[in-house]
Design a protein around this motif. Structure first.
Motif, PDB file in Angstrom:
ATOM      1  N   GLY A 127      -6.651   1.609  -8.355  1.00  6.71           N
ATOM      2  CA  GLY A 127      -7.910   1.384  -7.671  1.00  6.71           C
ATOM      3  C   GLY A 127      -7.904   0.582  -6.429  1.00  6.71           C
ATOM      4  N   ARG A 128      -6.637   0.070  -6.176  1.00 13.91           N
ATOM      5  CA  ARG A 128      -6.280  -0.434  -4.777  1.00 13.91           C
ATOM      6  C   ARG A 128      -5.161   0.093  -3.984  1.00 13.91           C
ATOM      7  NH1 ARG A 128      -4.373  -5.445  -4.888  1.00 13.91           N
ATOM      8  NH2 ARG A 128      -3.233  -5.125  -6.746  1.00 13.91           N
ATOM      9  N   VAL A 129      -4.859   1.063  -4.402  1.00 19.35           N
ATOM     10  CA  VAL A 129      -3.475   1.337  -3.735  1.00 19.35           C
ATOM     11  C   VAL A 129      -3.583   3.111  -3.645  1.00 19.35           C
ATOM     12  CG1 VAL A 129      -0.954   1.967  -3.841  1.00 19.35           C
ATOM     13  CG2 VAL A 129      -1.898  -0.420  -3.991  1.00 19.35           C
ATOM     14  N   THR A 130      -3.152   3.752  -2.761  1.00 25.98           N
ATOM     15  CA  THR A 130      -3.176   5.238  -2.700  1.00 25.98           C
ATOM     16  C   THR A 130      -1.751   5.579  -2.066  1.00 25.98           C
ATOM     17  OG1 THR A 130      -5.487   5.432  -2.180  1.00 25.98           O
ATOM     18  CG2 THR A 130      -4.267   7.114  -1.782  1.00 25.98           C
ATOM     19  N   ILE A 131      -1.265   6.393  -2.670  1.00 29.45           N
ATOM     20  CA  ILE A 131       0.212   7.061  -2.207  1.00 29.45           C
ATOM     21  C   ILE A 131      -0.042   8.405  -1.779  1.00 29.45           C
ATOM     22  CG2 ILE A 131       0.797   7.827  -4.667  1.00 29.45           C
ATOM     23  CD1 ILE A 131       3.847   7.142  -3.586  1.00 29.45           C
ATOM     24  N   SER A 132       0.437   8.688  -0.545  1.00 26.29           N
ATOM     25  CA  SER A 132       0.116   9.997   0.088  1.00 26.29           C
ATOM     26  C   SER A 132       1.348  10.281   0.642  1.00 26.29           C
ATOM     27  CB  SER A 132      -1.141  10.163   0.829  1.00 26.29           C
ATOM     28  OG  SER A 132      -0.778   9.224   1.914  1.00 26.29           O
ATOM     29  N   ARG A 133       1.438  11.818   1.283  1.00 36.08           N
ATOM     30  CA  ARG A 133       2.636  12.295   2.088  1.00 36.08           C
ATOM     31  C   ARG A 133       2.162  13.208   3.261  1.00 36.08           C
ATOM     32  NH1 ARG A 133       4.742  16.188  -2.793  1.00 36.08           N
ATOM     33  NH2 ARG A 133       3.052  17.678  -2.671  1.00 36.08           N
ATOM     34  N   ASP A 134       3.018  13.264   4.026  1.00 40.13           N
ATOM     35  CA  ASP A 134       2.864  14.025   5.359  1.00 40.13           C
ATOM     36  C   ASP A 134       4.233  14.864   5.153  1.00 40.13           C
ATOM     37  OD1 ASP A 134       3.033  15.406   7.476  1.00 40.13           O
ATOM     38  OD2 ASP A 134       1.910  13.654   8.675  1.00 40.13           O
ATOM     39  N   ASN A 135       3.980  16.157   4.789  1.00 40.49           N
ATOM     40  CA  ASN A 135       5.383  16.910   4.593  1.00 40.49           C
ATOM     41  C   ASN A 135       5.793  17.311   5.893  1.00 40.49           C
ATOM     42  OD1 ASN A 135       5.127  17.143   1.448  1.00 40.49           O
ATOM     43  ND2 ASN A 135       3.879  18.526   1.531  1.00 40.49           N
TER      44      ASN A 135
ATOM     45  N   THR B 168       7.073  12.088   5.167  1.00 38.53           N
ATOM     46  CA  THR B 168       6.959  10.729   5.166  1.00 38.53           C
ATOM     47  C   THR B 168       5.911  10.245   4.090  1.00 38.53           C
ATOM     48  OG1 THR B 168       7.148  10.458   7.681  1.00 38.53           O
ATOM     49  CG2 THR B 168       5.775   8.581   6.398  1.00 38.53           C
ATOM     50  N   VAL B 169       6.101   9.139   3.236  1.00 38.56           N
ATOM     51  CA  VAL B 169       5.399   9.005   2.214  1.00 38.56           C
ATOM     52  C   VAL B 169       4.811   7.585   2.957  1.00 38.56           C
ATOM     53  CG1 VAL B 169       5.029   7.902  -0.116  1.00 38.56           C
ATOM     54  CG2 VAL B 169       6.407  10.059   0.552  1.00 38.56           C
ATOM     55  N   TYR B 170       3.365   7.471   2.261  1.00 41.18           N
ATOM     56  CA  TYR B 170       2.661   6.249   2.781  1.00 41.18           C
ATOM     57  C   TYR B 170       2.048   5.767   1.398  1.00 41.18           C
ATOM     58  CZ  TYR B 170       2.288   8.864   7.209  1.00 41.18           C
ATOM     59  OH  TYR B 170       2.751   9.744   8.166  1.00 41.18           O
ATOM     60  N   LEU B 171       1.952   4.257   1.627  1.00 43.83           N
ATOM     61  CA  LEU B 171       1.477   3.455   0.531  1.00 43.83           C
ATOM     62  C   LEU B 171       0.219   2.579   1.268  1.00 43.83           C
ATOM     63  CD1 LEU B 171       1.599   2.861  -2.615  1.00 43.83           C
ATOM     64  CD2 LEU B 171       2.721   0.653  -1.550  1.00 43.83           C
ATOM     65  N   GLN B 172      -1.052   3.090   0.906  1.00 43.11           N
ATOM     66  CA  GLN B 172      -2.238   2.278   1.553  1.00 43.11           C
ATOM     67  C   GLN B 172      -2.490   1.316   0.324  1.00 43.11           C
ATOM     68  OE1 GLN B 172      -3.941   2.821   4.617  1.00 43.11           O
ATOM     69  NE2 GLN B 172      -4.980   1.036   4.059  1.00 43.11           N
ATOM     70  N   MET B 173      -2.563   0.022   0.986  1.00 48.36           N
ATOM     71  CA  MET B 173      -3.108  -0.938   0.133  1.00 48.36           C
ATOM     72  C   MET B 173      -4.349  -1.454   0.379  1.00 48.36           C
ATOM     73  SD  MET B 173       0.767  -2.722  -0.287  1.00 48.36           S
ATOM     74  CE  MET B 173       0.387  -3.827  -1.363  1.00 48.36           C
TER      75      MET B 173
ATOM     76  N   LEU C 181       7.661  -0.586 -10.795  1.00 52.13           N
ATOM     77  CA  LEU C 181       7.131   0.558 -10.045  1.00 52.13           C
ATOM     78  C   LEU C 181       5.558   0.157  -9.465  1.00 52.13           C
ATOM     79  CD1 LEU C 181       6.841   4.086 -11.342  1.00 52.13           C
ATOM     80  CD2 LEU C 181       4.776   3.080 -10.788  1.00 52.13           C
ATOM     81  N   VAL C 182       5.433   0.518  -8.289  1.00 53.15           N
ATOM     82  CA  VAL C 182       3.995   0.616  -7.733  1.00 53.15           C
ATOM     83  C   VAL C 182       3.435   2.074  -7.638  1.00 53.15           C
ATOM     84  CG1 VAL C 182       2.773  -0.209  -5.584  1.00 53.15           C
ATOM     85  CG2 VAL C 182       4.586  -1.019  -6.208  1.00 53.15           C
ATOM     86  N   ALA C 183       3.879   2.978  -7.119  1.00 52.15           N
ATOM     87  CA  ALA C 183       3.361   4.236  -7.002  1.00 52.15           C
ATOM     88  C   ALA C 183       4.539   5.319  -7.018  1.00 52.15           C
ATOM     89  CB  ALA C 183       2.168   4.516  -6.097  1.00 52.15           C
ATOM     90  N   THR C 184       4.324   6.585  -7.558  1.00 55.67           N
ATOM     91  CA  THR C 184       5.218   7.484  -7.278  1.00 55.67           C
ATOM     92  C   THR C 184       4.604   8.867  -6.922  1.00 55.67           C
ATOM     93  OG1 THR C 184       5.444   8.290  -9.681  1.00 55.67           O
ATOM     94  CG2 THR C 184       7.004   6.421  -8.692  1.00 55.67           C
ATOM     95  N   LEU C 185       5.275   9.751  -6.248  1.00 57.49           N
ATOM     96  CA  LEU C 185       4.633  11.082  -5.798  1.00 57.49           C
ATOM     97  C   LEU C 185       5.640  12.070  -6.031  1.00 57.49           C
ATOM     98  CD1 LEU C 185       2.256  12.781  -4.807  1.00 57.49           C
ATOM     99  CD2 LEU C 185       2.996  11.917  -2.550  1.00 57.49           C
ATOM    100  N   THR C 186       5.307  13.216  -6.772  1.00 57.57           N
ATOM    101  CA  THR C 186       6.417  14.249  -6.953  1.00 57.57           C
ATOM    102  C   THR C 186       5.927  15.447  -5.809  1.00 57.57           C
ATOM    103  OG1 THR C 186       5.331  15.580  -8.507  1.00 57.57           O
ATOM    104  CG2 THR C 186       6.482  13.790  -9.410  1.00 57.57           C
ATOM    105  N   SER C 187       6.857  16.264  -5.727  1.00 56.59           N
ATOM    106  CA  SER C 187       6.798  17.128  -4.834  1.00 56.59           C
ATOM    107  C   SER C 187       5.732  18.336  -5.406  1.00 56.59           C
ATOM    108  CB  SER C 187       7.796  18.091  -4.541  1.00 56.59           C
ATOM    109  OG  SER C 187       8.559  18.479  -5.525  1.00 56.59           O
TER     110      SER C 187
END
Length: 121
Positions: free
Chosen positions: A65-73, A77-82, A47-53
């Motif tokens: 601290g290095r990665v951000t998960i986000s979404r555009d409903n 689309t889900v994004y992983l900023q590294m 696992l790296v990152a997860t995001l629930t509804s």
């Protein structure tokens, strides 16, 4: 069925940044969580990152601290900023989408084909 299309992988130098995208299509109503996993050569998928509804986010300790998960409903689309990537981040990154019940069961689960991320030192 849900189809997942990943993009954004590639070669990046250590210390650099990368953004992965995962666009979901199809029966979106059958999923309530999305996330990113990775598999390095000779290692198990992790696992790296997860995001629930509901907005709950979980990160692996190795990327906090290095990665951000986000979404555009609107774009499903889900994004992983590294950021500050390291050679040990080198892996195939997979997008996962699933439905999880209140009891923790996962009756539906979908995986993308994966996108390669290579970090050079």
């Amino acid at each position: 069925q849900v189809q997942l299309m990943e993009s954004g992988g590639g070669l990046v130098q250590a210390g650099g940044s990368l953004r992965l995208s995962c666009a979901a299509s199809g029966n979106i109503e059958s999923i309530n969580a999305m996330g990113w996993y990775r598999q390095a050569p000779g290692k198990q998928r992790e696992l790296v990152a997860t995001l629930t509804s509901g907005g709950r986010i979980n990160y692996a300790d190795s990327v906090k601290g290095r990665v951000t998960i986000s979404r555009d409903n609107a774009k499903n689309t889900v994004y992983l900023q590294m950021n500050s990537v390291k050679p040990e981040d080198t892996a195939v990154y997979y997008c996962r989408a699933w439905w999880t019940t209140n009891g923790g069961d996962v009756p539906y689960e979908y995986w993308g084909q994966g996108t390669q991320v290579t970090v050079s030192s």
